[in-house]
Design a protein around this motif. Structure first.
Motif, short mmCIF file in Angstrom:
data_model
loop_
_atom_site.label_atom_id
_atom_site.label_comp_id
_atom_site.label_asym_id
_atom_site.label_seq_id
_atom_site.Cartn_x
_atom_site.Cartn_y
_atom_site.Cartn_z
N ALA A 1 44.02 31.08 55.58
CA ALA A 1 44.87 32.46 56.44
C ALA A 1 44.21 33.53 55.95
O ALA A 1 43.52 33.26 54.58
N ASP A 2 43.64 34.37 55.92
CA ASP A 2 42.87 35.89 56.14
C ASP A 2 43.55 36.27 55.36
O ASP A 2 44.62 37.57 55.44
N VAL A 3 43.42 36.47 54.00
CA VAL A 3 43.85 37.35 52.91
C VAL A 3 43.14 37.58 51.37
O VAL A 3 42.01 36.89 51.42
N ILE A 4 42.56 39.17 50.98
CA ILE A 4 41.93 39.04 49.87
C ILE A 4 42.88 39.44 49.00
O ILE A 4 43.63 40.64 49.26
N GLU A 5 42.71 38.89 47.65
CA GLU A 5 43.07 38.89 46.74
C GLU A 5 43.19 40.31 45.83
O GLU A 5 41.83 40.36 46.07
N ASN A 6 43.72 41.42 45.26
CA ASN A 6 43.16 42.53 44.65
C ASN A 6 43.30 41.92 43.23
O ASN A 6 45.02 42.29 43.36
N PRO A 7 43.29 42.89 42.53
CA PRO A 7 43.67 43.00 40.96
C PRO A 7 46.10 43.28 40.92
O PRO A 7 45.80 44.17 41.81
N GLY A 8 46.23 42.76 39.50
CA GLY A 8 47.61 42.81 39.86
C GLY A 8 46.97 44.33 38.87
O GLY A 8 46.40 45.26 38.28
N ILE A 9 48.38 45.10 39.92
CA ILE A 9 48.76 47.23 39.37
C ILE A 9 50.12 47.45 38.20
O ILE A 9 50.60 47.91 38.74
N ILE A 10 50.80 46.39 37.54
CA ILE A 10 51.65 46.33 37.01
C ILE A 10 51.12 47.48 35.68
O ILE A 10 49.96 46.87 35.07
N THR A 11 51.85 47.86 35.29
CA THR A 11 51.39 48.90 34.40
C THR A 11 51.78 48.28 32.54
O THR A 11 53.32 47.81 32.41
#
Length: 698
Positions: A379-389
């Motif tokens: 599948a065409d997926v690009i992982e990005n960093p999590g945005i939890i604070t």
């Protein structure tokens, strides 16, 4: 010959002479003195290879081996070492001869040949699939076979459907990219309980009522609808990792509904499965009353392209009673997920392990590019960093208070770990803590956080506490993440200043014709045309200006709050003045992409006709609507200067636009006042008085 030897012995004994010491030390053959029953009992503890070797030692041992093979019911050719291969040297004739000696054989384990020929060759002795089948059919009472050979297990399903596949079927020639020769067709109602497939081409996953554990890794599903008949009511474990399946999300609907029918499902792992977003939510709503997903103890979401927060949240809520472990992909590692779980007021009595920002090991270790993975069918997926604070982590602490193992991977918006701990929950059972690539966490706060954990035994830190590049620390950016200006906007510490800065920048763009050019703005335009500026050109006065801008921001915000809601009555107008696109994945996570207003030099009349709200009042953070935060994001087409120069202010100092904004009068108002003054002098005088009062108050 025997007479003289006895006579000699008697003569030595009569004469009182000592016997030959060599004859006295000759060992006694105790094995041959044992009965056949005892020997057969001993054979039960020996590997089959050693038993077959004993057949050549003596006539009594050969008889014992023959008797043992005649009554044996369970044979293991690998002596319990399922990861090894069976003894080499077998041919079709020798293997047939061996199994003919075991007429009562019921279970054959360890049938793991290193190599099998697909067909027999006349005049050539080899070990082939037809020869193995012939030998197995020579055992009339055979119930089950353990093997790891793809073609052999398919042949057993086709020609001996009554035979069970024992143990865990794990093919041993799996690889990625998936070899085209690795093929397996699974029949309906196959007699198998555990199926582990790695690097195999499979047409479809049919209805298998006996299946309990299904593990699919690097599996290519070749049919257009591979889950059309999927139904495994006895399923307890379902793992699907990096498989090349259909790209249409609707074709995964039978898969999710089939999983809901498995009432005893305990482990659910979905990695790079593009199921329809919101599908799991609806299936859980329909099936939880009848026990669907209620017994889950492990939930793993990784790189699922369309997965939504409600999909994960519904699974966690449904399985709260028995949940042990949750691993969450970066796109779902958000504050909102845990805030919603906190509002649900659930208890997780058995929960122990939480992995935030989970990325599959294959993606971390794979040397193939993203385009190559897509080319091979993933599948065409690009992982990005999590945005939890930090706010989300505080909710995590309150929701999962009995956690033992915590792993956080690549969450660059975490700053102060000591704020995660509350008086109500202190993670008193936390034993193991792992932090990887959380660059923005402050060392002092982390030290305080460690002191608050009474049971902590293991700490693993990787790529942490890096010194930020020059200028990053002043705007709240973390080191080495490659994230842009929007990183500071996500941080809860700088939210007030960021909202104020963005509004002032928007006002400056709309009123560009009325304001004089500023040195910083000109310098930035030159930098964009000529590329990023080197570090040697950073001036000390620019850094001082940044510090002064922050101070002015705080003072300006205080003035807005004191002025009341009348001056701050325009957050929706400020948003409407900009074209907000759909959410776009950036280096720091999913961010709303905002189109910048072009700076157009025009006359005041045309500008007023196009936009009557050219100078909206600054927005108080208290009135900011959720989801409408205006972000200043660099356009992807322009050359970026991240890591090269500190963040520069766009436009003049903050004090100047506020003064201009307070006394600004549009051209339409001026024309209306002049027309009124000509028609009725009295009305014109009152208008002049009102305008003078407005200028004086500014």
């Amino acid at each position: 010959m025997m007479g003289p030897r006895r006579k000699s012995t008697k003569t030595q004994s009569a004469g009182g002479g000592a016997a030959d010491p060599l004859r006295q030390e000759e060992p006694k053959d105790y094995i041959n003195e044992l009965s056949h029953e005892v020997l057969c009992h001993i054979f039960r503890y020996l590997p089959m290879q050693d038993i077959m070797c004993m057949e050549c030692l003596s006539r009594k041992l050969r008889e014992a081996v023959t008797l043992y093979l005649r009554v044996v019911k369970v044979v293991d050719l690998c002596a319990g070492r399922w990861w090894e291969y069976m003894p080499s040297g077998f041919t079709d004739s020798s293997f047939l001869m061996l199994l003919k000696k075991m007429p009562d054989l019921e279970q054959l384990y360890g049938l793991h040949p290193r190599y099998l020929e697909r067909r027999r060759v006349r005049g050539h002795e080899a070990f082939s699939i037809p020869g193995v089948l012939e030998a197995l059919q020579a055992c009339p009472n055979l119930l089950g076979v353990e093997t790891s050979h793809l073609e052999l297990v398919e042949a057993i399903w086709n020609y001996m459907p009554q035979v069970h596949i024992l143990g865990k079927f794990r093919n041993r020639n799996g690889a990625f990219p998936i070899p085209p020769e690795n093929k397996l067709t699974i029949p309906v109602a196959a007699k198998i309980q555990t199926l582990h497939l790695v690097g195999v081409n499979v047409p479809e996953i049919p209805c298998i009522s006996m299946l309990r554990h299904l593990y699919l890794k690097w599996v290519r599903l070749t049919k257009p609808q591979p889950f059309k008949d999927f139904l495994c009511v006895s399923l307890r474990t379902f793992v699907m990792r990096n498989c090349a399946g259909p790209t249409n999300s609707l074709k995964y609907v039978p898969l999710v509904t089939g999983l809901a029918s498995a009432r005893n499902l305990e482990q659910l792992e979905l990695v790079r499965v593009p199921f329809l977003g919101g599908l799991i939510q609806h299936v859980v709503e329909d099936s939880w009353r009848s026990g669907g997903f209620r017994n889950l103890h492990t939930i793993v979401f990784g790189a699922c392209k369309n997965a939504l927060e409600v999909d994960l949240g519904y699974l966690i809520i449904t399985a709260a009673r028995r949940l042990h472990e949750v691993r969450i992909q970066p796109s779902l590692t958000k504050d909102g997920v845990f805030s919603a779980l906190k509002m649900a007021e659930l208890e997780f009595p058995q929960f122990e392990t939480l992995h935030l920002g989970y990325v599959d090991e294959f993606l971390l270790q794979c040397k193939l590019s993203h385009s190559d993975l897509v080319k091979y069918g993933l599948a065409d997926v690009i992982e990005n960093p999590g945005i939890i604070t930090d706010i989300g982590m505080k909710a995590v602490n309150e929701v999962f208070s009995s956690i033992k193992y915590l792993v956080i991977y690549n969450c660059p918006h975490l700053h102060n770990p000591h704020s995660w701990i509350t008086d109500h929950s202190r993670w008193s059972r936390l034993v193991d803590l792992t932090l990887v690539r959380c660059h923005a966490i402050k060392l002092e706060s982390f030290s305080q956080f460690i002191e608050m954990l009474p049971s902590l035994e293991f700490i693993s830190l990787d790529q942490m506490f890096r010194e930020p590049p020059k200028g990053c620390a002043r705007v709240g950016l973390s080191a080495g993440t490659g994230i842009g200006v929007s990183s500071a906007l996500v941080s809860n510490q700088n939210s007030n200043n960021d909202n104020d800065n963005n509004n002032n920048n928007n006002n400056h763009q709309n009123n560009n014709a009325n304001l004089p050019p500023h040195n910083n703005e000109n310098r930035e335009d030159v930098g964009r045309e000529g590329g990023p500026a080197p570090e040697q050109q950073i001036q000390a006065d620019e850094i001082n200006d940044m510090e002064e801008a922050v101070q002015e921001n705080v003072e300006a915000e205080a003035r807005i709050v004191a002025a009341g809601p009348e001056e701050a009555a325009g957050p929706s107008q400020a948003v409407k003045a900009m074209d907000v696109d759909e959410e776009q994945a950036g280096p720091s996570g999913v961010q709303p992409a905002v189109k910048k207003l072009p700076v157009v030099v025009s006359d005041s009349d045309s500008e007023d006709e196009e936009d009557c709200t050219a100078a909206p009042a600054p927005v108080d953070p208290g009135y900011q609507v959720a989801g409408e935060k205006i972000m200043d994001i660099e356009e992807p087409g322009r050359p970026s200067s991240k890591g090269k120069t500190p963040l520069r202010r766009r436009g003049p100092p903050l004090a100047e636009p506020r003064c201009e904004k307070g006394c600004q009068v549009t051209s339409e108002q001026i024309k209306a006042d002049m027309k009124a003054a000509i028609e009725t002098p009295e009305r014109g005088a009152r208008g002049a008085k009102d305008s003078g009062t407005g200028v004086g108050s500014g």
